[in-house]
Scaffold this motif. Structure first.
Motif, PDB file in Angstrom:
ATOM      1  N   LEU A  99      43.179  25.668  28.321  1.00 55.42           N
ATOM      2  CA  LEU A  99      42.326  26.372  29.282  1.00 55.42           C
ATOM      3  C   LEU A  99      42.681  27.863  29.312  1.00 55.42           C
ATOM      4  CD1 LEU A  99      41.309  25.184  32.754  1.00 55.42           C
ATOM      5  CD2 LEU A  99      42.660  27.273  32.645  1.00 55.42           C
ATOM      6  N   PHE A 100      41.661  28.687  29.451  1.00 59.55           N
ATOM      7  CA  PHE A 100      41.856  30.135  29.412  1.00 59.55           C
ATOM      8  C   PHE A 100      41.219  30.751  30.653  1.00 59.55           C
ATOM      9  CE2 PHE A 100      42.030  28.114  25.421  1.00 59.55           C
ATOM     10  CZ  PHE A 100      43.149  28.666  24.820  1.00 59.55           C
ATOM     11  N   GLU A 101      41.953  31.569  31.372  1.00 60.05           N
ATOM     12  CA  GLU A 101      41.439  32.109  32.636  1.00 60.05           C
ATOM     13  C   GLU A 101      42.100  33.433  32.977  1.00 60.05           C
ATOM     14  OE1 GLU A 101      42.888  30.533  36.400  1.00 60.05           O
ATOM     15  OE2 GLU A 101      44.237  29.193  35.339  1.00 60.05           O
ATOM     16  N   PRO A 102      41.400  34.288  33.752  1.00 59.41           N
ATOM     17  CA  PRO A 102      42.020  35.515  34.238  1.00 59.41           C
ATOM     18  C   PRO A 102      43.174  35.193  35.185  1.00 59.41           C
ATOM     19  CG  PRO A 102      39.642  35.490  34.682  1.00 59.41           C
ATOM     20  CD  PRO A 102      40.020  34.123  34.223  1.00 59.41           C
ATOM     21  N   VAL A 103      44.133  36.107  35.292  1.00 62.24           N
ATOM     22  CA  VAL A 103      45.234  35.901  36.244  1.00 62.24           C
ATOM     23  C   VAL A 103      44.740  36.124  37.676  1.00 62.24           C
ATOM     24  CG1 VAL A 103      47.454  36.864  37.032  1.00 62.24           C
ATOM     25  CG2 VAL A 103      47.072  36.455  34.597  1.00 62.24           C
ATOM     26  N   HIS A 104      43.723  36.988  37.835  1.00 60.05           N
ATOM     27  CA  HIS A 104      43.262  37.308  39.186  1.00 60.05           C
ATOM     28  C   HIS A 104      42.451  36.159  39.794  1.00 60.05           C
ATOM     29  CE1 HIS A 104      39.102  37.802  37.945  1.00 60.05           C
ATOM     30  NE2 HIS A 104      39.503  38.539  36.928  1.00 60.05           N
ATOM     31  N   GLY A 105      42.164  36.294  41.080  1.00 57.54           N
ATOM     32  CA  GLY A 105      41.448  35.245  41.797  1.00 57.54           C
ATOM     33  C   GLY A 105      39.962  35.516  41.935  1.00 57.54           C
ATOM     34  N   SER A 106      39.348  34.915  42.972  1.00 57.17           N
ATOM     35  CA  SER A 106      37.885  34.885  43.058  1.00 57.17           C
ATOM     36  C   SER A 106      37.282  36.070  43.835  1.00 57.17           C
ATOM     37  CB  SER A 106      37.446  33.580  43.730  1.00 57.17           C
ATOM     38  OG  SER A 106      37.973  33.539  45.046  1.00 57.17           O
ATOM     39  N   TRP A 107      38.124  36.924  44.425  1.00 59.96           N
ATOM     40  CA  TRP A 107      37.705  38.149  45.131  1.00 59.96           C
ATOM     41  C   TRP A 107      36.355  37.957  45.824  1.00 59.96           C
ATOM     42  CZ3 TRP A 107      36.547  43.606  42.637  1.00 59.96           C
ATOM     43  CH2 TRP A 107      36.706  44.590  43.624  1.00 59.96           C
ATOM     44  N   PRO A 108      36.304  37.086  46.837  1.00 65.86           N
ATOM     45  CA  PRO A 108      35.019  36.739  47.476  1.00 65.86           C
ATOM     46  C   PRO A 108      34.293  37.945  48.070  1.00 65.86           C
ATOM     47  CG  PRO A 108      36.865  35.509  48.463  1.00 65.86           C
ATOM     48  CD  PRO A 108      37.451  36.358  47.398  1.00 65.86           C
ATOM     49  N   GLN A 109      35.046  38.937  48.541  1.00 69.27           N
ATOM     50  CA  GLN A 109      34.413  40.103  49.172  1.00 69.27           C
ATOM     51  C   GLN A 109      33.525  40.872  48.193  1.00 69.27           C
ATOM     52  OE1 GLN A 109      37.634  39.502  48.942  1.00 69.27           O
ATOM     53  NE2 GLN A 109      38.381  39.075  51.014  1.00 69.27           N
ATOM     54  N   ALA A 110      33.801  40.721  46.912  1.00 69.03           N
ATOM     55  CA  ALA A 110      33.044  41.492  45.917  1.00 69.03           C
ATOM     56  C   ALA A 110      31.946  40.664  45.250  1.00 69.03           C
ATOM     57  CB  ALA A 110      33.992  42.031  44.850  1.00 69.03           C
ATOM     58  N   ALA A 111      31.852  39.402  45.648  1.00 65.12           N
ATOM     59  CA  ALA A 111      30.910  38.506  44.964  1.00 65.12           C
ATOM     60  C   ALA A 111      29.482  39.041  45.013  1.00 65.12           C
ATOM     61  CB  ALA A 111      30.963  37.117  45.599  1.00 65.12           C
ATOM     62  N   GLY A 112      28.815  39.028  43.881  1.00 67.97           N
ATOM     63  CA  GLY A 112      27.413  39.441  43.804  1.00 67.97           C
ATOM     64  C   GLY A 112      27.203  40.942  43.845  1.00 67.97           C
ATOM     65  N   LYS A 113      28.289  41.724  43.868  1.00 72.79           N
ATOM     66  CA  LYS A 113      28.142  43.178  44.011  1.00 72.79           C
ATOM     67  C   LYS A 113      28.271  43.935  42.689  1.00 72.79           C
ATOM     68  CE  LYS A 113      29.521  43.385  48.839  1.00 72.79           C
ATOM     69  NZ  LYS A 113      30.680  43.501  49.702  1.00 72.79           N
ATOM     70  N   ASP A 114      28.467  43.226  41.599  1.00 66.63           N
ATOM     71  CA  ASP A 114      28.576  43.872  40.295  1.00 66.63           C
ATOM     72  C   ASP A 114      29.740  44.870  40.255  1.00 66.63           C
ATOM     73  OD1 ASP A 114      27.513  44.025  37.663  1.00 66.63           O
ATOM     74  OD2 ASP A 114      26.584  45.950  38.121  1.00 66.63           O
ATOM     75  N   SER A 120      40.464  36.685  28.145  1.00 69.83           N
ATOM     76  CA  SER A 120      40.767  35.245  28.148  1.00 69.83           C
ATOM     77  C   SER A 120      39.973  34.548  27.039  1.00 69.83           C
ATOM     78  CB  SER A 120      40.435  34.612  29.504  1.00 69.83           C
ATOM     79  OG  SER A 120      41.206  35.193  30.529  1.00 69.83           O
ATOM     80  N   ALA A 121      38.737  35.014  26.825  1.00 72.15           N
ATOM     81  CA  ALA A 121      37.939  34.482  25.707  1.00 72.15           C
ATOM     82  C   ALA A 121      38.618  34.827  24.370  1.00 72.15           C
ATOM     83  CB  ALA A 121      36.521  35.044  25.757  1.00 72.15           C
ATOM     84  N   ALA A 122      39.199  36.023  24.293  1.00 74.02           N
ATOM     85  CA  ALA A 122      39.921  36.405  23.063  1.00 74.02           C
ATOM     86  C   ALA A 122      41.115  35.477  22.839  1.00 74.02           C
ATOM     87  CB  ALA A 122      40.390  37.858  23.158  1.00 74.02           C
ATOM     88  N   MET A 123      41.834  35.157  23.915  1.00 69.63           N
ATOM     89  CA  MET A 123      42.982  34.245  23.777  1.00 69.63           C
ATOM     90  C   MET A 123      42.515  32.865  23.324  1.00 69.63           C
ATOM     91  SD  MET A 123      45.589  35.091  26.955  1.00 69.63           S
ATOM     92  CE  MET A 123      47.122  34.452  26.269  1.00 69.63           C
ATOM     93  N   LEU A 124      41.355  32.456  23.827  1.00 67.56           N
ATOM     94  CA  LEU A 124      40.782  31.160  23.429  1.00 67.56           C
ATOM     95  C   LEU A 124      40.565  31.134  21.910  1.00 67.56           C
ATOM     96  CD1 LEU A 124      37.778  29.440  25.237  1.00 67.56           C
ATOM     97  CD2 LEU A 124      37.918  29.461  22.768  1.00 67.56           C
ATOM     98  N   LEU A 125      39.931  32.201  21.406  1.00 65.97           N
ATOM     99  CA  LEU A 125      39.637  32.244  19.972  1.00 65.97           C
ATOM    100  C   LEU A 125      40.938  32.278  19.156  1.00 65.97           C
ATOM    101  CD1 LEU A 125      36.682  34.781  20.135  1.00 65.97           C
ATOM    102  CD2 LEU A 125      36.553  32.300  19.845  1.00 65.97           C
ATOM    103  N   GLU A 126      41.887  33.066  19.614  1.00 64.45           N
ATOM    104  CA  GLU A 126      43.166  33.161  18.893  1.00 64.45           C
ATOM    105  C   GLU A 126      43.897  31.825  18.871  1.00 64.45           C
ATOM    106  OE1 GLU A 126      43.658  37.917  19.907  1.00 64.45           O
ATOM    107  OE2 GLU A 126      44.662  36.426  21.155  1.00 64.45           O
ATOM    108  N   HIS A 127      43.722  31.062  19.934  1.00 61.41           N
ATOM    109  CA  HIS A 127      44.345  29.734  19.992  1.00 61.41           C
ATOM    110  C   HIS A 127      43.880  28.871  18.812  1.00 61.41           C
ATOM    111  CE1 HIS A 127      46.001  26.070  21.829  1.00 61.41           C
ATOM    112  NE2 HIS A 127      44.896  25.477  21.400  1.00 61.41           N
ATOM    113  N   PHE A 128      42.628  29.074  18.386  1.00 61.54           N
ATOM    114  CA  PHE A 128      42.094  28.294  17.262  1.00 61.54           C
ATOM    115  C   PHE A 128      42.259  29.030  15.936  1.00 61.54           C
ATOM    116  CE2 PHE A 128      40.077  26.481  20.998  1.00 61.54           C
ATOM    117  CZ  PHE A 128      40.309  25.131  20.777  1.00 61.54           C
TER     118      PHE A 128
END
Ligand code: IPM
Ligand code: MN
Length: 354
Positions: free
Chosen positions: A270-285, A295-303
């Motif tokens: 599983l690959f994920e950011p270290v940070h959390g869900s920051w609800p206050q910023a949700a939907g604000k771009d 994290s996607a890069a780490m996923l690819l490197e894993h393979f």
């Protein structure tokens, strides 16, 4: 390469940053002729609302059937500060780690030269710092026996030999691939579980004789990552210490929004950011998509897709250098780019690179 990827956007800013993570994977698939198939599933607060369970069986199955999981974040203030709640988004995250057997959490701490001034540390201390923290993720106090009544409560910090051996093995192997320096972090002057960690690490040392191994107490280490971050190459530690230490180390690079991680173990990685869900910023771009993209890069490197990972890293570095940055790391007076703009810029860079 064909990959089935489970996509778990979760809560808060999760869906927005995940969109950019998937767009990046799509750009890579197109460029390199890979076939990535996505399988989206619910988790976190979101899943509690929909089916009353933060990590439903169906999501577990989607993860088990996939080659890898790309996860964003879970958490919602509706569930915080209410100690009586038994079901909360975080219990889903812990269930996911346990059920997927994700015992090794790798959190790299790499600095970007153009962002050194954003760190709370002095630039000259930080320059060249490049280390990883390997956090044991399915043992210790998080999962040991718990008890709570009105007068007494405890969490048991229990570790079994096999749990310690398997995480140390991964840590020694990472050190062998990197700069051959491993720091085992514990509290062996006080805790029995730490003394067993130290005993087993010492037993294993001769097998990895090319690695310089040292031992440090967690309190000392918490200080040392700030006063001499360049000392470290690979740090390995137990679950709770690793949780706290990696929040500390994630901010020394300038923004938590830049830090990816991988969790590996028995089943689907599983690959994920270290940070959390920051609800206050949700939907604000507003949220920085870089941690998700890395994290996607780490996923690819894993393979073993090293070139693919390298292009993503190059694109991220170029975006930072071009000041295409979300507000928390933008230079003074610079334009604030949104989550989507940063993601688009990185995707375009990948498309146009040779
Ligand atoms: C983390 C988080 C989690 C943890 C929480 C959300 C349960 O802080 O991934 O570091 O403590 O492991
Ligand atoms: Mn944490």
């Amino acid at each position: 390469m064909k990959l089935d990827i489970a996509i778990l956007p979760g809560d808060g800013i999760g869906p927005e940053i995940m969109q950019q993570g998937v767009a990046t994977l799509d750009a890579i698939a197109q460029k390199f002729g890979h076939e990535f198939t996505y399988h989206e599933a619910i988790c976190g607060a979101h899943a509690i609302d929909e089916v009353g369970d933060p990590f439903p069986e169906k999501t577990f199955k989607t993860c088990m059937d996939a080659d890898a999981v790309l996860f964003a974040a879970v958490g919602d203030p509706r569930f915080d500060n209410n100690p009586t709640l038994k079901v909360r988004p975080e219990t889903g995250l812990l269930a996911m780690r346990k059920q997927l057997g994700l015992f090794a959490n790798v959190r790299p701490v790499a600095t970007f030269d153009c962002l050194l001034h954003k760190s709370p540390l002095k630039e000259e201390l930080l320059k060249g710092a490049d280390f990883i923290v390997i956090r044991e993720l399915t043992g210790g106090m998080y999962f040991g026996e718990k008890y709570q009544d009105n007068e007494k409560a405890y969490d048991t910090d229990i570790y079994y030999r096999n749990e310690i051996e398997r995480i140390l093995k991964i840590a020694f192997e990472y050190a062998q691939k990197r700069n051959k320096h491993l720091t085992v972090v514990d509290k062996a002057n006080v805790l029995a579980s730490s003394r067993l960690w130290r005993q087993i690490a010492k037993e294993m040392e001769p097998v990895y004789s090319d690695v310089t191994t040292d031992y440090m107490f967690i309190d000392n280490c918490a200080m040392r990552v700030l006063t001499e971050p360049t000392f470290f190459d690979v740090i390995v530690t137990e679950n709770t210490f690793g949780d706290i230490l990696t929040d500390e180390t994630s901010c020394i690079t300038g923004s938590m929004g830049l830090q990816p991680s991988s969790s590996i173990g028995e089943y689907t990685p599983l690959f994920e950011p270290v940070h959390g869900s920051w609800p206050q910023a949700a939907g604000k771009d507003l949220a920085n998509p870089v941690a998700q993209i890395l994290s996607a890069a780490m996923l690819l490197e894993h393979f073993g897709l090293e070139d693919e990972g390298r292009i993503i890293r190059e694109a991220v570095e170029a975006s930072l250098q071009a000041n295409v940055r979300t507000p928390e790391i933008q230079v003074e007076g610079g334009k604030h780019y949104g989550t989507k703009e940063v993601g688009n810029w990185i995707v375009n860079y990948i498309k146009e690179s040779n």
